[in-house]
Every structure is written in structure tokens, then in C-alpha cells.
Write an enzyme that holds these catalytic residues in place. Structure first.
Site: not given
Ligand code: IVH
Length: 694
Positions: A94-95, A128, A130, A132, A151, A240, A304, A328, A422, A425, A440, A446
Site C-alpha cells: 500500500s502507500l 500519477e 491516484k 479510487d 490484492r 501502473y 514515485k 491526498k 419516532c 411509530c 426509537c 415500529c
Molecule cells: S502504486 C508500491 N499507483 O492505491 C505501490 N497505486 O493506497 C503500489 N492506487 O493499493 C501502488 N492509483 O490500489 C499506485 N497510480 C497509482 C494508484 C495506486 C491508485 C491504489 C492501489 C493501492 C492503493 C494504495
């Protein structure tokens, strides 16, 4: 006039043939489901073959009438029960998150320090959006997609290859010829805003519950056991990153993305290489400006380090790479008018105030309601009907009212006064100890609580009955057709009750009947969750199912609990994850005569299955064993240890008793280790435990 179903193929006219092809397609599909997904055929193989033959014969006589979803075109492997597990050879990380410019400047500083770079040495970063959505890992062997996985927990995901293959952006074969023999490409599956809106409209038309946001919709679509359903969902994919690979593809991230494009993948077009922190931050703001107009949800940008040799030197810390960070965006905000405050009564009687808004687009998604949480929140923000308000929507979260924008309310009504009864009811609403919400007190008197319980009962994670969405439950409940969960199953046996209702033709009645009948066999954990006991969510229901194994066993133990049997209470409390307040709620549920009655009726009508352990669970040396972790674990967190043990079929308990099989004691273990020794329970160190399960 005879029914089309009774006529031989030669005697069918065109209209009858069309009707028959529809019926057969629906019926065959349903039998396939019974057979493959539930291992429970409802008809003999011979009868099944007759249906297929009849379908083929009609298609041969009327080729123009052949349906797009004809069963005769159905090829490929049968859909499986659940998904197989896939181990990620390279963990899916994860990040770590940054929320301010300063955090990013610090990140650049950390990178420089770690690599020992001078302050004037440029550090290229790829920036890049991120996305969702949900990450997926695609493994290609000799250029052909072999495995696609979720994942999961980062180490083990689920094999959803057939579902991922239905996504247009995911090539089944890599274009060009120059790829490593094994290459795992990772990226994000997402659903664009427009498709999300139309998918929800369709679901609502079919009487199903809509999804709360595009991410949930994408997740729900990917999790389908039947890939043909995923295929109908317009999912997309951005590539990515790289996972396991047999030979290097590039020596930096930017070139890797270029290679992905040549393989036939879509790389997010907003991706850019930035040579300084300032440039990266400018680009973050630029993407932020574009965000409201993008056709999909993003919740930040990812920075990155471009060079792979630098990435590998930096490595990772607590499951996130040191060489990347997510910056974020703040939640998306918009202004609108709060037209009315209404009160929603939940399944457990909670009165939740809801802001009904003049519809407004926030980050591409139309919002017309927002939560106001509780009376204190309304009072604190002094929110009134007719106010102009600022609302925000952040990823998965339900939209919220941030603040009132025009406190000048000349000639308008005074502060909102929260009802003390409520609205459904009229029972008194009271505030529980330490609770911010009013509840309630009407219980099953109810109507709203009962209807909400029914909605919960049929919801996706509970009985998951197709065609019985919230709207239908509300109508059927209002008209007295369904008053208790039992009535749902009785309805399937008396379809005549639905005849003549608007919108209910022969086919939809028969579909609903089948959908309900299909769910008369249910795993114990789902059954427990469906009951809607306060504080018994999916995880707790699973713990209960694992501990008690059968419905009868659970019921009789809970009966003892009601009779104030100490052993039954200790037993329940010994489950790690179940505390005294959940025990009280479970006890309250079993004390209600109405719950007892429904449980009795359901246990007569349904087959409640013991949760079947996966292959990994049943073959592991700790399968079925009750284990207790105590003291400090040094190789993993307590949560990780617990999850791993449970995934191997062990039951993790919080206290040691004669029923405990193993106690894993780290440094500092105290009374539990002593008790284990006294009881003669096997004691293991963390290393011994890891060796045992490896
Ligand atoms: S890189 C080692 N790039 O964000 C790095 N993740 O919070 C691994 N995500 O599980 C992820 N856009 O599902 C990367 N351009 C992007 C992304 C991205 C969305 C998600 C991904 C990851 C989560 C981590």
C-alpha cells in the site's frame, strides 16, 4: 389454447417460439446456477438435457429468434464456488499518505538522505493520479493472460481471472512480441461516473439496491461469481506498476509505463515526469483543478521515484515502499440548498437526520442527500431547513454537510427541533448511555425498524436475494405481504400472492420465486449476520459461526445465555473480538420472543450450512484448533497473526481454557502462559508457531 411449453417444437408458431426461448434461457441459467454454484441440482441430468435439446431444436427451426444470451452459446468452465486463493510472489504494497505540501517536501528530503544524494542532484519523480478503484494483478505467461487476482491482504488475493478478462482495457494477449516470458502487470480497476449512474438506474429498475459510489460498484462487479455479470458492467483499467517479472523491462518507471502502452494497456494520460519537488507540487495542483471534470474518481496523486535502482535501494517499511507516497486531495466540496431535514429510522431504532438537498454534482457524482449524523451535530453547526450549505464528498464516505454558508435567516423558521418521538411509530425516542443518537423505543412495533430489518435480511452480504431490493421490501411490507423473514420464503411457495400486481408478470414472479428458493441453503455466518443483531456485523457473525459450527449448537448455547448460564457466557466472551456489550446485544436478541419465533420458523424452512473451510484451511496443521496469542509478538502484529491463523482454519481466542489447543507466547507473556502451563496446553514461541504453519 395450449401453453407454449406443452407444444412440440413442430407445432410452435413464431410468437410461441420466442416465448419458449426466453423461458428456456432463464430456466437453464437457473439450473446451471443450482448445479455449479450451489452443488445442488434441482432436476435430473436427463431433464436438464431435455431443456437444452428443446432450446436447440427451437433455434434450429427459428434461427432468427435465437437470443443473444442463448444457453447454446454458453461455453467455458462452470462458475466456481467462491474464488481460489492466489499467493502474490511479490507482495502488493500500500502507500503511505501525505496531506500537505510540507509532507511532500519532507518526502523528497527523506529520499535524498536515504540515497545520500547532494541537494543539487535532481530526483526525477513520476506523478500519477491516484485512482479510487481496486487494484488487480495480471500475470502473463508468454504474452498470454494466465492469472488475474485481487490484492486481498497484499500477500494472498483471490483468483478473478475470468472476471478481469471481460474488461476491454485488459488485453488477453499482449501486443508486440518483446515481453519477458513472465510478467505481472498491476493497476487499478475502476468504473467511470456515467457508467456508475446508468448501472445504478438499471439496478433500481430491477428492484435491486443501488451502489453507494463508483468504487463500491466496481468492487461489487468484480466480485461476481458469474463472469457474464461482470461482462455487463463497463469496468475500466489503468496499468501502473510491475509485480513478478522474469526479465527487466525498463530501468525506470516512466519507461515501464511506455512499455505497458506498447503491450496494449491504458496508462493514465495525466501521468507526468517531474524533475523537482516544486514541479511535482505544481502538477498536483493542476490535477486537482482537473479533478471535478475527470470522468472517474481520483483521491490524490502518487509520486514515485523514477529510477528502479534507487527504488530497490530504498525498499519498504511497514508494507509501503519508501520510494513512493500518495498526496491526498481534500474532499470535494460544493454549495447547495438544504431543502428539508428528514429523519431516517434504522434497523436498530436509531434516528438519523438526513439533509435533503437540491441535487448538485460533486466531483462528477450527483448528490441529493447528505447525512447530518445526530442532533448534536445539527445543533453545533446550527443547520436549518432552507439554509445554503457547503457539502463534501470524500471517496467512500457518505456526503456530509460541512457548514452553513448564510447565517442571515431573516424571516425564516428558527433552529431545527429534533423530534422526541419516532416519526414512524410515535414511540418515545431516547438517548442511550454515552450515545449521540436517539433511538426509537418501539422495537418490533415500529414499522420502520421491521422494514429495515427485512431489508438487511435480504441485502447483498446477508441472504442476497435478487429482485427483492429495498423498494420491493418497502411495498410488500406496507401491503402486509411480508412481515417477517419467514414470509419471504413462504412467498416463494405461494407465488399467486404476487399475481395481478403492477409490474409483476409471469416471468418476474417466477424469477423471484427461483431467487428466493435458491437461498434456502445458506452458510451459517450469513444466516447469523442476516438476523441483524446489534453489533453482530459480518466479522462477528463469522466468528460465531466458526465457534458454534451449527445453527442448533449456536441456538442452544444462546438459549443457555438467556437462562444466565455462566459457562455459556464465558464461552462467548472467550472469542477474541466479542466483548461484553456485544454479548449483551446477542442476549437481548435471544430474549425477544419474536426473534425466537422467527429463528424456529427459519430453522424449519432453511438448510443452514456449516461454513466450509477452504482447502488451505482444512489441510493446515492448525485447522480447527483453538489458539491464543499472548505477550509481545516480534515478527508480526497481533492483527496479522490473528488473520493468518484464521485463514488457516484456526479459531483465535482471547482467553485460555481447557478447550485451548495452542498458546503462542511472546516476551512478556504473563497469566495466560501460566494458565496454559497449568492446564497442560501446548506452549509455543512465535518462531515455533511460524515454523508449524509455514
Ligand atoms: S502504486 C508500491 N499507483 O492505491 C505501490 N497505486 O493506497 C503500489 N492506487 O493499493 C501502488 N492509483 O490500489 C499506485 N497510480 C497509482 C494508484 C495506486 C491508485 C491504489 C492501489 C493501492 C492503493 C494504495
Amino acid at each position: 389454447m395450449p401453453n407454449a411449453q406443452e407444444l412440440s417444437v413442430e407445432d410452435l408458431n413464431e410468437k410461441q417460439a420466442k416465448k419458449e426461448l426466453l423461458r428456456l434461457s432463464v430456466e437453464i441459467k437457473q439450473h446451471d446456477k443450482f448445479y455449479y454454484q450451489h452443488d445442488k441440482p434441482m432436476i435430473s441430468d436427463g431433464d436438464y438435457d431435455l431443456l437444452r435439446h428443446r432450446n436447440l431444436a427451437i433455434e434450429a427451426k427459428f434461427p432468427d429468434l435465437k437470443r443473444k444470451d442463448s444457453p447454446s452459446d454458453k461455453v467455458g468452465a462452470p462458475v466456481s464456488k467462491g474464488f481460489q486463493k492466489v499467493s502474490h510472489r511479490v507482495p502488493m504494497l500500500s502507500l503511505s499518505n501525505a496531506f500537505s505540501d510540507d509532507d511532500i517536501v519532507e518526502f523528497y528530503g527523506r529520499v535524498r538522505r536515504f540515497l545520500g544524494l547532494g541537494s543539487d542532484e535532481p530526483v526525477d519523480m513520476v506523478v500519477e493520479p491516484k485512482i479510487d478503484g481496486l487494484s488487480a494483478a495480471l500475470t502473463y505467461e508468454n504474452g498470454v493472460l494466465k492469472t488475474g487476482a485481487t490484492r486481498g491482504d497484499g500477500s494472498v488475493g483471490e483468483n478473478i481471472t475470468n472476471n478481469l478478462k471481460t474488461i476491454d482495457d485488459i488485453p488477453v494477449e499482449l501486443s508486440t512480441m518483446s515481453w519477458p516470458s513472465t510478467i505481472e502487470i498491476r493497476g487499478e480497476v475502476y468504473l467511470p461516473h456515467d457508467d456508475f449512474a446508468s448501472m445504478n438506474r438499471e439496478l433500481e429498475d430491477q428492484g435491486k439496491a443501488p451502489f453507494a459510489n463508483p468504487r463500491n460498484a466496481a468492487a461489487g462487479s468484480l466480485r461476481q461469481l458469474d463472469p457474464s455479470i461482470t461482462a455487463q458492467r463497463p469496468l475500466r483499467f489503468f496499468a501502473y506498476s510491475l509485480g513478478d517479472v522474469s526479465a527487466p523491462v525498463a530501468d525506470n518507471h516512466f519507461d515501464l509505463l511506455e512499455a505497458f502502452k506498447t503491450y496494449g494497456f491504458v496508462v493514465n494520460p495525466l501521468t507526468q515526469k517531474c524533475t523537482s519537488a516544486e514541479a511535482a507540487l505544481d502538477f498536483y495542483r493542476e490535477i486537482g483543478h482537473q479533478r471535478p471534470d475527470l470522468p472517474y474518481d481520483i483521491d490524490g496523486v502518487v509520486y514515485k521515484v523514477n529510477r528502479f535502482d534507487w527504488q530497490s535501494r530504498m525498499g519498504m517499511v511497514s508494507r509501503a515502499p519508501r520510494w513512493a507516497i500518495a498526496h491526498k486531495f481534500p474532499a470535494e466540496k460544493a454549495e447547495t440548498i438544504l431543502e428539508k431535514i428528514t429523519i431516517q429510522v434504522g434497523r436498530t431504532g436509531s434516528l438519523t437526520p438526513v439533509a435533503n438537498l437540491k441535487p448538485i454534482t460533486v466531483g462528477g457524482v450527483v448528490v441529493s442527500r447528505a447525512t447530518l449524523h445526530n442532533p448534536d451535530e445539527i445543533a453545533r453547526k446550527d443547520i436549518r431547513e432552507g439554509d445554503r450549505v457547503l457539502i463534501q464528498r470524500a471517496g467512500d464516505v457518505i456526503p456530509q454537510v460541512v457548514e452553513v454558508l448564510d447565517p442571515d435567516r431573516e424571516g425564516r423558521p428558527g433552529p431545527y427541533s429534533f423530534p422526541d418521538h419516532c416519526p414512524i411509530c410515535d414511540s418515545p425516542a431516547v438517548r442511550g448511555d454515552d450515545e449521540a443518537v436517539l433511538r426509537c423505543t418501539g422495537g418490533l412495533v415500529c414499522g420502520a425498524q421491521v422494514a429495515e430489518r427485512l431489508k438487511h435480511f435480504v441485502s447483498r452480504d446477508a441472504f442476497d436475494i435478487d429482485g427483492l431490493g429495498n423498494k420491493n421490501i418497502e411495498t410488500f411490507f406496507a401491503e402486509g405481504l411480508i412481515k417477517t423473514p419467514t414470509d419471504i420464503f413462504l412467498l416463494a411457495e405461494n407465488p399467486a400472492l404476487l399475481e395481478g400486481r403492477e409490474g409483476w408478470g409471469e416471468l418476474s414472479i417466477s424469477n423471484l420465486q427461483t431467487a428466493i428458493r435458491e437461498k434456502t441453503t445458506v452458510p451459517l455466518a450469513r444466516f447469523i449476520y442476516a438476523l441483524g443483531i446489534r453489533q453482530v456485523g459480518q466479522a462477528t457473525a463469522k466468528l460465531l459461526a466458526r465457534r458454534y459450527e451449527s445453527l442448533d449448537n449456536w441456538r442452544s448455547s444462546m438459549q443457555k445465555l438467556v437462562e444466565v448460564n455462566e459457562e455459556a457466557e464465558t464461552d462467548l466472551l472467550s472469542i477474541d473480538g466479542i466483548g461484553p456489550s456485544a454479548v449483551k446485544d446477542i442476549k437481548d436478541f435471544f430474549t425477544e420472543p419474536q426473534s425466537q419465533k422467527v429463528l424456529e420458523e427459519l430453522s424449519n424452512l432453511l438448510t443452514v450450512e456449516v461454513d466450509v473451510p477452504s482447502e488451505e484451511e482444512s489441510s493446515s496443521p492448525v485447522s480447527g484448533k483453538t489458539v491464543v496469542f499472548t505477550g509481545t509478538l516480534e515478527r508480526m502484529t497481533r492483527a496479522e497473526a490473528k488473520a493468518r491463523a484464521e485463514s488457516l482454519g484456526a479459531k483465535v481466542s482471547g482467553s485460555v481454557s481447557a478447550k485451548t489447543d495452542l498458546v503462542i507466547a511472546g516476551p512478556g507473556a504473563g497469566s495466560k502462559a501460566k494458565k496454559a502451563a497449568d492446564l497442560g496446553v501446548t506452549l509455543l514461541t512465535e518462531d515455533e508457531w511460524l515454523k508449524m504453519i509455514s
